[in-house]
Design a protein around this motif. Structure first.
Motif, PDB file in Angstrom:
ATOM      1  N   ASN A  18      93.620  90.977 129.035  1.00 19.17           N
ATOM      2  CA  ASN A  18      94.120  89.781 128.358  1.00 19.17           C
ATOM      3  C   ASN A  18      93.238  89.563 127.117  1.00 19.17           C
ATOM      4  O   ASN A  18      92.324  88.747 127.126  1.00 19.17           O
ATOM      5  N   ARG A  19      93.542  90.314 126.066  1.00 22.05           N
ATOM      6  CA  ARG A  19      92.699  90.328 124.866  1.00 22.05           C
ATOM      7  C   ARG A  19      92.899  89.086 124.004  1.00 22.05           C
ATOM      8  O   ARG A  19      93.997  88.549 123.920  1.00 22.05           O
ATOM      9  N   LYS A  20      91.819  88.684 123.316  1.00 21.86           N
ATOM     10  CA  LYS A  20      91.881  87.523 122.431  1.00 21.86           C
ATOM     11  C   LYS A  20      92.224  87.903 120.994  1.00 21.86           C
ATOM     12  O   LYS A  20      92.718  87.076 120.240  1.00 21.86           O
ATOM     13  N   THR A  73      90.172  88.345 118.496  1.00 23.65           N
ATOM     14  CA  THR A  73      89.335  87.581 117.568  1.00 23.65           C
ATOM     15  C   THR A  73      88.379  88.526 116.853  1.00 23.65           C
ATOM     16  O   THR A  73      88.451  88.673 115.642  1.00 23.65           O
ATOM     17  N   GLU A 106      90.127  86.737 127.288  1.00 24.06           N
ATOM     18  CA  GLU A 106      90.249  85.323 127.692  1.00 24.06           C
ATOM     19  C   GLU A 106      89.347  85.050 128.866  1.00 24.06           C
ATOM     20  O   GLU A 106      89.069  85.897 129.659  1.00 24.06           O
TER      21      GLU A 106
END
Length: 151
Positions: free
Chosen positions: A122-124, A126, A151
């Motif tokens: 579950n990648r952000k 950023t 996350e």
């Protein structure tokens, strides 16, 4: 792979805007490394924390399939003095999953990123980054740590 909390840091270096489409990032980031080495960028970063080189992937337009910015440089103590021609970046603190590529060889790092792209993390999107040890190391013996914001 390990899930860890990373404290934020400042980075000075050089950058390029790229995409993973059609192998463009391999070309662009390879050119960025050539420029980093040819122009002795490491020596231009006087306030560096260490000689470790970071490649930070940030400013994602969407996800790993869209355009993003790659910044190649070193951690610094502050952003008070930015030499002409270099860019600055603030990497915020956060939770990351850490992977290790078994050498500096581009194909080994690319294989690890392929694994990440195909994972269900579950990648952000950023700021993700690679950490390369001191430049004098034998690339085949050195390890590359890859940090992916989640996350």
């Amino acid at each position: 792979m390990d899930k860890i909390d990373v404290i934020g840091f400042f980075l000075l270096g050089i950058s390029t805007r790229t995409t993973n489409q059609n192998g463009q990032a391999a070309q662009d980031i390879g050119d960025l490394w050539c420029r980093f080495m040819d122009d002795n960028i490491l020596l231009q970063i006087e306030d560096r924390v260490s000689d470790e080189v970071h490649c930070v992937y940030t400013e994602y337009e969407t996800d790993h399939t869209g355009p993003y910015t790659a910044v190649l440089g070193c951690k610094v103590n502050s952003l008070d003095d930015i030499p002409e021609g270099l860019v600055s970046l603030v990497v915020a603190p956060g939770t990351y999953v850490k992977f290790t590529a078994k050498s500096w060889m581009p194909d080994r790092v690319a294989e690890t990123w392929q694994h990440i792209w195909n994972s269900s993390l579950n990648r952000k999107y950023t700021a993700d980054f690679d950490v390369y040890g001191c430049p004098g190391q034998n690339p085949e013996d050195a390890r590359v740590e890859i940090y992916v914001a989640v996350e």
